[in-house]
Enzyme design. Structure first.
Site, PDB file in Angstrom:
ATOM      1  N   HIS A  13       5.273   3.919  -2.275  1.00 13.23           N
ATOM      2  CA  HIS A  13       5.620   5.015  -1.355  1.00 13.23           C
ATOM      3  C   HIS A  13       6.582   5.996  -2.033  1.00 13.23           C
ATOM      4  O   HIS A  13       6.462   7.211  -1.873  1.00 13.23           O
ATOM      5  CB  HIS A  13       6.335   4.466  -0.119  1.00 13.23           C
TER       6      HIS A  13
ATOM      7  N   GLN B  94      -3.516   5.685  -4.145  1.00 10.14           N
ATOM      8  CA  GLN B  94      -4.873   5.265  -4.527  1.00 10.14           C
ATOM      9  C   GLN B  94      -5.171   3.833  -4.107  1.00 10.14           C
ATOM     10  O   GLN B  94      -6.321   3.430  -4.028  1.00 10.14           O
ATOM     11  CB  GLN B  94      -5.025   5.455  -6.050  1.00 10.14           C
TER      12      GLN B  94
ATOM     13  N   SER C 100       3.297  -3.264   1.515  1.00  9.83           N
ATOM     14  CA  SER C 100       4.271  -3.764   2.498  1.00  9.83           C
ATOM     15  C   SER C 100       3.884  -5.180   2.911  1.00  9.83           C
ATOM     16  O   SER C 100       4.746  -5.993   3.252  1.00  9.83           O
ATOM     17  CB  SER C 100       4.305  -2.847   3.717  1.00  9.83           C
TER      18      SER C 100
END
Ligand code: PAF
Length: 300
Positions: free
Chosen positions: A36, A148, A186
């Site tokens: 991120h 991606q 995550s």
């Protein structure tokens, strides 16, 4: 850095954003990792204003999926985004994004919205396309940054931007990997130490697929059997890890997700597997120019 939770406040704040220069947008579901942050950092270098959103979007989770336990840590996320130079973070409530009576969705269709992730997670891309459209309309970005790793999501958003004539430039950043090759996600937070080691099998299977693909390509193979060999190489590697259960190993076109019938560029090697409680995805991209994008490994 400004943190805005209400839609009305966001609309008001937009009037004060600099008129000169572009607006970069990084949509996320929070619990941020270095993947991120690479999006936020790229947005920072390319735009006058950078907005990120943190919203765990309920409409992209199926009834038996991990919405309730999806990891969350807003204070940590805000500190990381501030460190990456983000100007504004939008953190709406689900009740504001989907008020009572909400009934209008953006529905991707065709092969892209039927295979792989779409087949395993019915309704997922409808939820993604709907929330991304809403966020685009609320934030009004010139550029939007996606990773991606979610290759099918990227293809769906690219298609949606073209089909709906959205004035947004889609920027796609390479997969960021741990030093041992595991793609950052995550959902890696769900893994215990043993499962965390086992999870490297996804990138190792992709590597086996890449080697098989290049062998077939270099040998000039043009038959569907060549693709079957690549798929088998990935499946064999995955099967060598007893803690992992394969969902799919696929070789397809990266824009349409139509299965390839020969080892030609561009191509996407895509894999999904369950490791303990976590369903993980990963991919290698063979660009149209014949070079591989396998992501970037970062140190500890
Ligand atoms: O990739 C994600 O984190 C989500 O699917 C997105 C794009 C933020 C939409 O909820």
């Amino acid at each position: 850095m400004q943190v805005i939770a209400s839609l009305e406040e966001l609309t008001k704040a937009r009037q004060n954003w600099p008129r000169a220069g572009s607006l970069g947008f990084v949509p996320t579901m929070g619990y941020l990792h270095r993947g991120h942050l690479s999006l936020a950092q790229q947005a920072r270098t390319e735009n006058a204003t950078v907005v990120a959103s943190i919203f765990v979007n309920p409409t992209q989770f199926g009834p038996n999926e991990d919405l309730a336990r999806y990891p969350r840590d807003l204070p940590r996320d805000l500190a990381l985004l501030e460190g990456a130079g983000v100007d504004v973070v939008f953190t709406p409530e689900a009740s504001a994004m989907y008020p009572p009576g909400f009934a209008t969705y953006v529905e991707p269709t065709g092969t892209l919205a039927e295979r792989l992730e779409a087949a395993t997670r019915p309704g997922h891309f409808r939820g993604v396309a709907t929330v991304v459209s809403k966020l685009f309309l609320l934030v009004g970005p010139d550029r939007a940054y996606f990773g991606q790793k979610d290759a099918q999501q990227v293809a769906i958003i690219r298609r949606m931007i073209a089909d709906l004539n959205l004035p947004v430039d889609l920027r796609v950043m390479p997969i960021v990997r741990e030093a041992d090759g595991l793609a950052m996600s995550s959902r890696n937070a769900y893994l215990n130490p043993e499962q965390r080691v086992a999870a490297t099998i996804l990138s190792r299977a992709l590597e086996a697929g890449r080697v098989a693909f290049d062998q077939q390509r270099n040998a000039g193979s043009t038959s569907p059997e060549a693709i079957a060999q690549v798929r088998k190489a990935m499946e064999r590697a995955l099967a060598s890890e007893s803690l992992a259960a394969l969902d799919y190993a696929d070789v397809c076109h990266p824009d349409t997700f139509v299965p390839l019938d020969a080892p030609t560029a561009p191509a996407l090697l895509a894999i999904a597997a369950k490791v303990g409680p976590a369903r993980l995805i990963d991919n290698y991209l063979l660009r149209a120019d014949g070079s591989w994008d396998v992501g970037v490994r970062v140190g500890k």
